[in-house]
Enzyme design. Structure first.
Site, PDB file in Angstrom:
ATOM      1  N   GLU A 151      -9.664 -12.567   2.036  1.00 34.46           N
ATOM      2  CA  GLU A 151     -10.491 -11.582   1.337  1.00 34.46           C
ATOM      3  C   GLU A 151     -10.500 -11.776  -0.182  1.00 34.46           C
ATOM      4  O   GLU A 151     -10.193 -10.852  -0.930  1.00 34.46           O
ATOM      5  CB  GLU A 151     -10.009 -10.167   1.685  1.00 34.46           C
ATOM      6  CG  GLU A 151     -10.103  -9.874   3.174  1.00 34.46           C
ATOM      7  CD  GLU A 151      -9.610  -8.479   3.566  1.00 34.46           C
ATOM      8  OE1 GLU A 151     -10.173  -7.929   4.517  1.00 34.46           O
ATOM      9  OE2 GLU A 151      -8.667  -7.958   2.939  1.00 34.46           O
ATOM     10  N   ASP A 187       0.122  -6.770  -3.221  1.00 37.63           N
ATOM     11  CA  ASP A 187      -1.286  -6.494  -2.949  1.00 37.63           C
ATOM     12  C   ASP A 187      -1.891  -5.791  -4.165  1.00 37.63           C
ATOM     13  O   ASP A 187      -1.205  -5.630  -5.179  1.00 37.63           O
ATOM     14  CB  ASP A 187      -1.455  -5.665  -1.658  1.00 37.63           C
ATOM     15  CG  ASP A 187      -2.704  -6.092  -0.892  1.00 37.63           C
ATOM     16  OD1 ASP A 187      -3.802  -5.979  -1.462  1.00 37.63           O
ATOM     17  OD2 ASP A 187      -2.575  -6.561   0.252  1.00 37.63           O
ATOM     18  N   ASP A 222      -2.645  -0.896  12.709  1.00 38.02           N
ATOM     19  CA  ASP A 222      -3.168   0.186  11.861  1.00 38.02           C
ATOM     20  C   ASP A 222      -4.398   0.821  12.513  1.00 38.02           C
ATOM     21  O   ASP A 222      -4.943   1.787  11.998  1.00 38.02           O
ATOM     22  CB  ASP A 222      -3.483  -0.300  10.440  1.00 38.02           C
ATOM     23  CG  ASP A 222      -4.420  -1.492  10.382  1.00 38.02           C
ATOM     24  OD1 ASP A 222      -4.611  -2.186  11.416  1.00 38.02           O
ATOM     25  OD2 ASP A 222      -4.981  -1.751   9.291  1.00 38.02           O
ATOM     26  N   HIS A 245      -6.473 -10.022  -3.608  1.00 35.62           N
ATOM     27  CA  HIS A 245      -5.506  -8.910  -3.505  1.00 35.62           C
ATOM     28  C   HIS A 245      -4.464  -9.012  -4.624  1.00 35.62           C
ATOM     29  O   HIS A 245      -3.264  -8.918  -4.391  1.00 35.62           O
ATOM     30  CB  HIS A 245      -4.849  -8.902  -2.123  1.00 35.62           C
ATOM     31  CG  HIS A 245      -5.806  -8.485  -1.033  1.00 35.62           C
ATOM     32  ND1 HIS A 245      -6.297  -7.206  -0.935  1.00 35.62           N
ATOM     33  CD2 HIS A 245      -6.370  -9.180  -0.018  1.00 35.62           C
ATOM     34  CE1 HIS A 245      -7.124  -7.124   0.112  1.00 35.62           C
ATOM     35  NE2 HIS A 245      -7.201  -8.316   0.678  1.00 35.62           N
ATOM     36  N   ARG A 288       0.861  -1.201   0.000  1.00 37.08           N
ATOM     37  CA  ARG A 288       0.000   0.000   0.000  1.00 37.08           C
ATOM     38  C   ARG A 288       0.890   1.241   0.000  1.00 37.08           C
ATOM     39  O   ARG A 288       0.644   2.207  -0.705  1.00 37.08           O
ATOM     40  CB  ARG A 288      -0.925  -0.004   1.207  1.00 37.08           C
ATOM     41  CG  ARG A 288      -2.237  -0.760   1.019  1.00 37.08           C
ATOM     42  CD  ARG A 288      -2.062  -2.187   0.543  1.00 37.08           C
ATOM     43  NE  ARG A 288      -3.298  -2.910   0.415  1.00 37.08           N
ATOM     44  CZ  ARG A 288      -3.830  -3.684   1.377  1.00 37.08           C
ATOM     45  NH1 ARG A 288      -3.197  -3.860   2.527  1.00 37.08           N
ATOM     46  NH2 ARG A 288      -4.969  -4.312   1.169  1.00 37.08           N
TER      47      ARG A 288
HETATM   48  C1  ACM Z   1      -6.159  -9.117   6.547  1.00 34.17           C
HETATM   49  O1  ACM Z   1      -6.140  -8.205   7.399  1.00 34.17           O
HETATM   50  N1  ACM Z   1      -6.919  -8.995   5.474  1.00 34.17           N
HETATM   51  C2  ACM Z   1      -5.383 -10.325   6.714  1.00 34.17           C
END
Ligand code: ACM
Ligand code: ZN
Length: 737
Positions: free
Chosen positions: A317, A181, A410, A254, A152
């Site tokens: 995800e 990602d 984060d 991702h 990112r």
């Molecule tokens: C994650 O935070 N998507 C592993």
């Protein structure tokens, strides 16, 4: 045996034990005796006693943390090193008497002893002193990890090395390097050069929090990557500090950066750019054999670069929309009798597991790899809480616990409005310190599979390395205490050692750590005449950290809106908070909810009248939230009051399905003694205005009780997130002038 003798000896002269040292994470045993070992700016070592790598680290640590030189041209050094046999893994001890003896079982433990020795040193007018003491220590958990997302935002080789320096000083041993990602591919792959030619660069980056509307972008090329030579350099650098690197190559989700370079490995083949927005995206790697081959080719280049045991393949995800509509994916499902796309993901991951295993490595993935069946050799990194990890451990798979609740750095670490932008959530220093990778009620069979824990530093909102440091420290020190120490310190003791020994060390190293944990926590209570703001925080008094509460009463006033400012902790400007109270006639008023707020968003019953407007962007607290579209509430001003204006503040956060209402009605409630309950004069204000968060209603009248009727849209308009559902209504504050 020698250690035991030292221990008894120290214990006899000074009959105190269970003392707190200045070492973090705190050691198994610390016994301090009378006197100090005094040194000037140099420590002497006989270089034949340890290998050159460790000596180089000793020199680095001495210079970095204490401005200390290590002299090696001596026979009898001030510090002696001895090898220990038949002790727990990574055990060491330090005995500080007329000389210093470090006994260690492994090179890593010798390094850990050196970090502890640096932390024992105290600066005084004559140089440095070390309390005479005995330390015995070993780690509780074997996997003590920190993760860094370089996709990112990209961090240079020098920055990554500094990250490793810092983590190893706090006895972390695993660096999880999140290399790919949607927003960037960061590792050179020789067979597929477009991965870095195209995939390492994006043309735009979303500004502010991605839920901010309207969204804006910085249209600037952004990116970077590491060559394989640079990767080797970082791996070797980490190894010198006993840190193993676990690389992560994300799949099947991702994947947008990789697919921007090689769209043929998606389901649709559609050409799209490297993503500039944060989130989860539908375009993932197709499950067809060509895509599997592509990813295995990549792993074939990645695996030889990393000598550690584990290779991380992501697995989190991954929306199944594309697979659901892809003839190739559906064909694979029917050919292999897979009942749904989760089983297809499992089938995909199994192929990676077999491949990684065939290369002599172990595969690890995020806990979604449990869905549709866990492949035979996989280890699991549990991020969506503890349950996935516990389930995997029950099935006999190794687990690293990294639950969002304790391990997502984060998240915000303070509640102050001056915290820099974060993704959301709240993970305080105290919460991190309370982390237990293995729940107390887990069976010994399950506990045996829990390797340890790790914090994750996702960098959507962390664009600079200085902010990486801010988000990581001091929370990482609390995490290390939770993972390493078998004698975990209580929070006030931990904080005391942190502030007195470690903040100065970090200052010396120019680390941009956060002092949010020292900021006062604020509470507002209702009084007869308004409110009282109570601030509870930590103060250092006579070298001890003490909790102290200051109170600021604020009396409601008839005068025009007035602002009061309070300065908390004036002795340290960096932790001072300026609280602005907007004074008004309803300050501290009582509220009677005829419509109940949602229990999830019912901060306290004074919050609507505490003179403090809820923070924007919303951080999940400070607001009163309703999951209905008609809200009736009554405000009791305590006595009949002359009013000319009612100002109501609503939240507009379309991505969280929170919308301002479209009608407000206000009326006075006649007192009961007027022959029953009746309504007085009222006014209403209509008009759906999506972005008008503050409503000003002119209201001229005299009353004690006001009734407010708020009407929101029954459905979220089409084209907006959650369209067709009923929106939420969030309020804070109701100001009456
Ligand atoms: C994650 O935070 N998507 C592993
Ligand atoms: Zn497909």
């Amino acid at each position: 045996m020698k250690n035991v003798i030292y221990f008894l000896f120290c214990w006899m002269i000074v009959p105190v034990y269970g003392q707190i040292s200045s070492i973090l994470p705190s050691p198994v045993t610390y016994v301090e005796s009378e006197g100090t070992f005094q040194l000037n700016q140099a420590l002497t070592v006989n270089p034949s006693e340890i290998h050159p790598g460790l000596l180089a680290q000793f020199t680095f640590l001495g210079e970095t943390f204490q401005g200390l030189t290590i002299q090696t041209d001596v026979q009898n050094g001030m510090v002696n090193f001895k090898k220990l046999e038949n002790v727990k893994q990574d055990s060491y001890s330090i005995n500080v008497a007329d000389r210093i003896t470090i006994s260690y079982s492994s090179d890593a433990s010798c390094y850990y002893a050196m970090t502890s020795l640096m932390q024992l040193m105290k600066r005084n007018e004559n140089g440095l002193s070390i309390p005479k003491c005995f330390v015995k220590d070993y780690p509780n958990y074997q996997w003590r990890g920190l993760h860094l997302d370089v996709a990112r935002h990209f961090f240079t080789v020098e920055e990554v090395k500094r990250f490793i320096d810092l983590m190893s000083f706090y006895k972390f041993n695993t660096f999880h390097w999140h290399l790919t990602d949607d927003q960037g591919w960061r590792i050179e792959i020789k067979k597929y050069p477009k991965l870095t030619e195209i995939g390492a660069w994006r043309d735009s980056t979303v500004n502010e929090h991605y839920t901010t509307t309207p969204r804006t972008y910085t249209k600037q090329r952004y990116g970077g990557f590491y060559t394989q030579e640079q990767i080797k350099e970082v791996v070797a650098y980490a190894a010198e500090k006993y840190v193993t690197i676990v690389p992560e190559i994300e799949m099947p989700g991702h994947a947008r950066a990789a697919l921007a370079a090689y769209p043929e490995f998606s389901c649709t083949g559609k050409q799209q750019g490297v993503e500039g927005l944060w989130g989860i995206f539908d375009d993932i790697f197709c499950s067809k054999p060509e895509s599997i081959q592509f990813l295995q080719d990549i792993l074939s280049e990645v695996i030889p670069l990393f000598p550690g045991e584990y290779i991380h393949i992501g697995g989190d995800e991954a929306p199944k929309t594309r697979w659901h509509n892809c003839p190739k994916c559906q064909g694979i499902m029917s050919a292999n009798h897979l009942k749904d796309e989760h089983e297809l993901q499992s089938y995909f991951i199994r192929q990676m597991d077999a491949f990684v295993t065939s290369k002599g490595k172990k595969m690890i993935g995020w806990d979604e790899i449990l869905e549709g069946g866990l492949s035979p050799n996989a280890a699991v990194m549990s991020w969506r809480g503890f349950d996935g990890g516990l389930e995997a451990a029950k099935q006999g798979h190794y687990v690293v616990m990294t639950p969002g609740s304790h391990c997502y750095f984060d998240h915000y670490q303070g509640k102050g409005k001056d915290e820099p932008l974060a993704i959301g959530g709240y993970t305080s220093l105290e919460k991190v310190l309370s982390f237990n990778p293995c729940p107390a009620d887990a069976s010994p069979e399950v506990a045996a599979y829990i390797l340890g824990g790790q914090a994750n530093i996702w960098t959507e909102y962390i664009a600079t390395f200085s902010k990486v440091e801010y988000m990581t420290y001091p929370r990482a020190i609390a995490l290390s205490e939770a993972l390493w120490s078998t004698n975990r310190l209580k929070y006030p003791d931990f904080l005391s050692v942190l502030v007195q020994t470690h903040f100065p060390l970090l200052d010396h190293w120019k680390v941009n750590y956060s002092k949010s944990a020292l900021k006062a926590s604020l509470k507002t209570i209702r009084t007869n005449t308004g409110i009282e703001l109570q601030s509870t925080g930590m103060l250092i008094e006579e070298g001890k950290l003490k909790e102290s509460t200051l109170s600021f009463p604020v009396t409601r006033t008839k005068k025009k809106t007035k602002k009061a400012e309070f300065t908390i902790h004036p002795e340290d400007p960096s932790i001072t908070q300026h609280i602005v109270i907007t004074n008004h006639l309803a300050l501290g008023a009582k509220v009677n909810y005829l419509t109940q707020p949602s229990p999830k968003y019912n901060a306290s019953d004074v919050v609507l009248f505490d003179g403090q407007y809820g923070a924007r962007p919303w951080k999940g607290h400070e607001w009163i939230g309703f999951d209905t579209n008609v809200i009736v509430l009554e405000i009791d001003l305590g006595k009949v009051t002359n009013i000319h204006e009612v100002k109501v503040s609503f939240l507009q956060d379309e991505n969280s399905w929170i919308h301002a209402p479209y009608q407000l009605e206000i009326a006075s409630v006649l007192p009961k003694r007027n022959n029953g309950i009746g309504m007085g004069e009222g006014v209403s204000l209509d008009g759906y205005a999506p972005n008008s968060e503050i409503w000003n209603l002119p209201y001229k009248g005299k009353t004690q009780i006001l009734r407010l009727t708020i009407t929101g849209s029954p459905t979220i308009p089409s084209g907006l997130p959650g369209e067709g559902n009923m929106p939420w209504i969030f309020i804070d504050e109701i100001q009456i002038n």
